[in-house]
Write a protein that holds these residues in place. Structure first.
Motif, PDB file in Angstrom:
ATOM      1  N   TRP A 181       0.690  -1.281   0.024  1.00  0.00           N
ATOM      2  CA  TRP A 181       0.095  -0.029   0.030  1.00  0.00           C
ATOM      3  C   TRP A 181       0.823   1.243   0.015  1.00  0.00           C
ATOM      4  N   SER A 182       1.804   1.214   0.988  1.00  0.00           N
ATOM      5  CA  SER A 182       2.663   2.159   1.013  1.00  0.00           C
ATOM      6  C   SER A 182       3.526   3.027  -0.490  1.00  0.00           C
ATOM      7  N   HIS A 183       3.885   1.686  -1.108  1.00  0.00           N
ATOM      8  CA  HIS A 183       4.870   1.840  -2.388  1.00  0.00           C
ATOM      9  C   HIS A 183       3.748   2.468  -3.343  1.00  0.00           C
ATOM     10  N   ALA A 184       2.524   2.042  -3.304  1.00  0.00           N
ATOM     11  CA  ALA A 184       1.617   2.696  -4.206  1.00  0.00           C
ATOM     12  C   ALA A 184       1.109   3.926  -4.043  1.00  0.00           C
ATOM     13  N   TYR A 185       1.143   4.267  -2.515  1.00  0.00           N
ATOM     14  CA  TYR A 185       0.804   5.534  -2.034  1.00  0.00           C
ATOM     15  C   TYR A 185       1.917   6.671  -2.597  1.00  0.00           C
ATOM     16  N   VAL A 186       3.192   6.566  -2.214  1.00  0.00           N
ATOM     17  CA  VAL A 186       4.323   7.490  -2.539  1.00  0.00           C
ATOM     18  C   VAL A 186       4.485   7.821  -3.839  1.00  0.00           C
ATOM     19  N   ARG A 187       3.897   6.817  -4.871  1.00  0.00           N
ATOM     20  CA  ARG A 187       3.876   7.455  -6.251  1.00  0.00           C
ATOM     21  C   ARG A 187       3.182   8.493  -6.556  1.00  0.00           C
ATOM     22  N   MET A 188       2.146   8.783  -5.945  1.00  0.00           N
ATOM     23  CA  MET A 188       1.532   9.869  -6.153  1.00  0.00           C
ATOM     24  C   MET A 188       2.425  11.397  -5.884  1.00  0.00           C
ATOM     25  N   TYR A 189       3.425  11.298  -5.341  1.00  0.00           N
ATOM     26  CA  TYR A 189       4.406  12.426  -4.937  1.00  0.00           C
ATOM     27  C   TYR A 189       5.479  12.347  -5.794  1.00  0.00           C
ATOM     28  N   MET A 190       5.624  11.753  -7.005  1.00  0.00           N
ATOM     29  CA  MET A 190       6.852  11.670  -7.771  1.00  0.00           C
ATOM     30  C   MET A 190       6.722  12.519  -9.048  1.00  0.00           C
ATOM     31  N   PHE A 191       7.637  12.818  -9.508  1.00  0.00           N
ATOM     32  CA  PHE A 191       7.361  13.609 -10.833  1.00  0.00           C
ATOM     33  C   PHE A 191       6.743  12.821 -12.025  1.00  0.00           C
ATOM     34  N   GLY A 192       6.041  13.299 -12.965  1.00  0.00           N
ATOM     35  CA  GLY A 192       5.555  12.479 -13.963  1.00  0.00           C
ATOM     36  C   GLY A 192       4.855  11.595 -13.466  1.00  0.00           C
ATOM     37  N   ARG A 193       4.044  11.483 -12.565  1.00  0.00           N
ATOM     38  CA  ARG A 193       2.958  10.269 -12.056  1.00  0.00           C
ATOM     39  C   ARG A 193       2.033  10.177 -13.314  1.00  0.00           C
ATOM     40  N   THR A 194       1.510   9.025 -13.623  1.00  0.00           N
ATOM     41  CA  THR A 194       0.800   8.470 -14.625  1.00  0.00           C
ATOM     42  C   THR A 194      -0.508   8.068 -13.958  1.00  0.00           C
ATOM     43  N   ARG A 195      -1.465   8.007 -15.050  1.00  0.00           N
ATOM     44  CA  ARG A 195      -3.068   7.588 -14.523  1.00  0.00           C
ATOM     45  C   ARG A 195      -3.025   6.232 -13.848  1.00  0.00           C
ATOM     46  N   ALA A 196      -2.210   5.445 -14.361  1.00  0.00           N
ATOM     47  CA  ALA A 196      -2.003   3.958 -13.700  1.00  0.00           C
ATOM     48  C   ALA A 196      -1.389   4.339 -12.320  1.00  0.00           C
ATOM     49  N   ASP A 197      -0.484   5.028 -12.173  1.00  0.00           N
ATOM     50  CA  ASP A 197       0.031   5.416 -10.791  1.00  0.00           C
ATOM     51  C   ASP A 197      -1.286   5.905  -9.925  1.00  0.00           C
ATOM     52  N   GLU A 198      -1.961   6.700 -10.404  1.00  0.00           N
ATOM     53  CA  GLU A 198      -2.898   7.179  -9.683  1.00  0.00           C
ATOM     54  C   GLU A 198      -4.234   6.139  -9.337  1.00  0.00           C
ATOM     55  N   ASP A 199      -4.368   5.369 -10.165  1.00  0.00           N
ATOM     56  CA  ASP A 199      -5.249   4.358 -10.078  1.00  0.00           C
ATOM     57  C   ASP A 199      -4.958   3.246  -9.194  1.00  0.00           C
ATOM     58  N   ALA A 200      -3.456   2.984  -9.153  1.00  0.00           N
ATOM     59  CA  ALA A 200      -2.939   1.959  -8.063  1.00  0.00           C
ATOM     60  C   ALA A 200      -3.045   2.692  -6.646  1.00  0.00           C
ATOM     61  N   ALA A 201      -2.878   4.026  -6.618  1.00  0.00           N
ATOM     62  CA  ALA A 201      -2.807   4.875  -5.402  1.00  0.00           C
ATOM     63  C   ALA A 201      -4.353   4.875  -4.612  1.00  0.00           C
ATOM     64  N   GLU A 202      -5.488   5.206  -5.625  1.00  0.00           N
ATOM     65  CA  GLU A 202      -6.632   5.127  -5.157  1.00  0.00           C
ATOM     66  C   GLU A 202      -7.099   3.958  -4.647  1.00  0.00           C
ATOM     67  N   GLN A 203      -6.714   2.882  -5.410  1.00  0.00           N
ATOM     68  CA  GLN A 203      -7.028   1.393  -4.708  1.00  0.00           C
ATOM     69  C   GLN A 203      -6.506   1.112  -3.354  1.00  0.00           C
ATOM     70  N   ALA A 204      -5.195   1.494  -3.335  1.00  0.00           N
ATOM     71  CA  ALA A 204      -4.533   1.388  -2.058  1.00  0.00           C
ATOM     72  C   ALA A 204      -4.937   2.266  -1.121  1.00  0.00           C
ATOM     73  N   ALA A 205      -5.642   3.084  -1.175  1.00  0.00           N
ATOM     74  CA  ALA A 205      -6.067   4.242  -0.259  1.00  0.00           C
ATOM     75  C   ALA A 205      -7.409   3.609   0.266  1.00  0.00           C
ATOM     76  N   ARG A 206      -8.193   3.114  -0.581  1.00  0.00           N
ATOM     77  CA  ARG A 206      -9.409   2.656  -0.196  1.00  0.00           C
ATOM     78  C   ARG A 206      -9.302   1.263   0.439  1.00  0.00           C
ATOM     79  N   GLU A 207      -8.317   0.368   0.067  1.00  0.00           N
ATOM     80  CA  GLU A 207      -7.880  -0.789   0.960  1.00  0.00           C
ATOM     81  C   GLU A 207      -7.441  -0.485   2.316  1.00  0.00           C
ATOM     82  N   PHE A 208      -6.475   0.602   2.319  1.00  0.00           N
ATOM     83  CA  PHE A 208      -5.682   0.970   3.248  1.00  0.00           C
ATOM     84  C   PHE A 208      -6.909   1.492   4.281  1.00  0.00           C
ATOM     85  N   SER A 209      -7.552   2.437   4.016  1.00  0.00           N
ATOM     86  CA  SER A 209      -8.922   2.985   4.849  1.00  0.00           C
ATOM     87  C   SER A 209      -9.569   1.917   5.561  1.00  0.00           C
TER      88      SER A 209
END
Length: 414
Positions: A181-209
Motif C-alpha cells: 500500500w505504501s509503495h503505491a501511495y508514495v508514487r503520487m508524489y513523484m514527478f511525472g506520475r501516470t494515470r496508472a499510478d493514480e489508479d493504483a494509489a486510489e485502490q491502495a487508499a481505499r483498501e488501506f482506509s
C-alpha cells in the motif's frame, strides 16, 4: 564545478532544464546539486514549472517561514487561485490525505500533532531499543550463514515497518501488505506520475482506509496499550479525533514511519562501504555511531523535496511569490551547501558543522525523527558487527523515483 551534460543552466534567467526521470540524475543527484550550488542555487525548474531552493540558510528559513504553508485552501478558494477541481478518480486517496499531519496547518495541525507527539518523544522511543536489537539479530540469524544477502528485502524493509506497526497497534503479519500500500501511495508524489499510478494509489487508499477502520472498531471495543487506542480515547481541548482524522493519521504514520527509514538503511550501508572507513571505528561507541548516522543522513538523505504554498506575497532570494504560488525546497541539496559544509560531497563522520536538514524543520519537523534515529543507531552497528568483511557484491540498483532517494537492490557478501 563542471555541469553534467544532461543539466542545462541559464544563470541569467535562473532557469534550469533537467529530466527528473533520467538515471544519470536520480542515480547520482549529489553531482547535480553541487553544480546548482556553484551556478544557480535558486532556480526555476522548467519541467516542474516551479521555483526550487537549495541554499542551506534559505531552505532552513523557508521551512520555518509562516508566510508559507503546506496547504492553501484554508485561506483561499480553488476559484480564487485558479486551481482545478479535485479529480473524482482519486477521491479515496484525497480523503485519506485530507487530515494528514504532513498536509495540515494550525490549528488543526497543532491538535493532531499534540495527540500523537507523546508516543514519539525520545524518552518513549528509547524503550524500544531492546526490541530493535532482538529484531535485527533475528533477521541476521536468517541469512548470516549464507555469506550473501539482498539487504533491502531481508533486513531494511522489515525493521521499520515492524516497529511502527507494533507502536501503532497493527499486527506484524500485515507488514508485507502495508509495504505494498505504501509503495503505491508514495508514487503520487513523484514527478511525472501516470494515470496508472493514480489508479493504483486510489485502490491502495481505499483498501488501506477500510483496513484501518476495522482496527479502529476493534480498539474502540477492546482498548489496548498502543498508539491507536491512545488516539481514539484521548481528547484535546474537549475534542476527540473523528474517524476520518484517525484514518488519515494512522496511514501517514505507517507510511512515513517506515518508507524513509528503509531507504536510509540502504543508503547508509552503501555510503559506509564505499567510503573506505573501517566500520569498527565508525561504530566504536555511541558518539561515533551517532556521528556516522548523522553524516549518512546528510550526504544521502532519503527524502529530497518539501513543497510549500505562498500564503501571502513574499520574496525569496530575489524571486517574488504571489499568494497561491508553490516553492520547493531540496533538503538533500541544502545538506551539501559548501557555505555550511567543507568538502560537502565527501563522507566525513568526524564533521562538527551545521545539523543536517533531512528531517525538515519548523512545525512540520518529522515527528518520527527520534524513532528513525534510534533504528539507524541500533541496527547499523549490529549489522556491521555481525557481518565482518561486508562488501557490495554488485552495483546497487537505485529506485527509479526521484522525490524519495533509495535503492531497489543492495546485494552484499562477506
Amino acid at each position: 564545478m563542471m555541469i553534467p551534460p544532461f543539466l542545462k543552466i541559464d544563470p541569467a534567467t535562473r532557469h534550469v532544464s533537467l529530466d527528473g526521470s533520467d538515471l544519470a540524475f536520480y542515480g547520482n543527484p549529489n553531482a547535480v546539486y553541487a553544480a546548482l550550488h556553484a551556478h544557480c542555487p535558486t532556480f526555476y525548474w522548467e519541467q516542474q514549472k516551479q521555483w526550487f531552493v537549495t541554499n542551506y540558510d534559505q531552505v532552513n528559513g523557508l521551512l520555518r517561514d509562516r508566510r508559507f504553508g503546506r496547504q492553501i485552501l484554508h485561506i483561499a478558494s480553488r476559484g480564487e487561485l485558479g486551481l482545478p477541481e479535485p479529480e473524482p478518480h482519486i477521491a479515496a486517496f484525497d480523503l485519506a490525505e485530507r487530515y494528514s499531519l504532513l498536509e495540515l496547518e494550525p490549528p488543526e495541525h497543532t491538535r493532531l500533532r499534540t495527540l500523537v507527539n507523546r508516543a514519539f518523544v525520545s524518552r518513549h522511543v528509547e524503550k524500544m531499543k531492546p526490541e530493535l536489537e532482538e529484531l535485527a539479530n533475528k533477521l541476521i540469524d536468517g541469512f548470516a550463514d549464507k555469506r550473501e544477502v539482498e539487504l533491502l528485502s531481508a533486513f531494511a524493509d522489515i525493521i521499520p515497518v515492524t516497529m511502527i506497526a507494533r507502536m501503532i497497534g497493527i499486527p506484524e503479519d500485515m507488514g508485507p501488505q502495508l509495504l505494498k500500500w505504501s509503495h503505491a501511495y508514495v508514487r503520487m508524489y513523484m514527478f511525472g506520475r501516470t494515470r496508472a499510478d493514480e489508479d493504483a494509489a486510489e485502490q491502495a487508499a481505499r483498501e488501506f482506509s477500510d483496513y484501518v477502520k476495522t482496527v479502529i472498531a476493534e480498539r474502540r471495543a477492546e482498548p489496548r496499550d498502543d498508539l491507536l487506542t491512545h488516539m481514539i480515547h484521548t481528547e484535546h481541548k474537549g475534542q476527540y479525533l473523528t474517524e476520518d482524522e484517525l484514518v488519515s493519521t494512522t496511514i501517514v504514520l505507517l507510511n512515513a514511519g517506515h518508507e524513509a527509514t528503509v531507504h536510509q538503511i540502504g543508503n547508509s550501508v552503501r555510503i559506509i562501504l564505499d567510503s573506505g572507513y573501517d566500520p569498527a571505528e565508525l561504530f566504536g561507541d555511541e558518539t561515533a555511531t551517532e556521528r556516522t548516522v548523522e553524516e549518512s543522513l546528510r550526504i544521502c538523505a532519503p527524502v529530497h523535496i518539501f513543497q510549500r504554498w505562498a500564503l501571502e506575497p513574499a520574496e525569496i532570494d530575489g524571486v517574488e511569490f504571489r499568494r497561491g504560488d508553490k516553492v520547493s525546497m531540496i533538503l538533500a541539496a541544502a545538506n551539501l551547501d559548501p557555505a555550511k559544509f567543507s568538502d560537502p560531497l565527501t563522507f566525513k563522520p568526524e564533521r562538527n558543522e551545521a545539523p543536517n536538514l533531512s528531517f525538515g524543520a519548523g512545525i512540520h519537523f518529522c515527528i518520527g525523527a527520534p524513532l528513525a534515529r534510534l533504528e539507524l543507531n541500533v541496527v547499523l552497528p549490529i549489522l556491521f558487527k555481525r557481518l565482518p568483511g561486508l562488501k557490495i557484491a554488485k552495483t546497487p540498483v537505485v529506485k527509479d523515483v526521484y522525490h524519495f532517494h533509495g535503492l531497489d537492490r543492495l546485494d552484499l557478501v562477506w
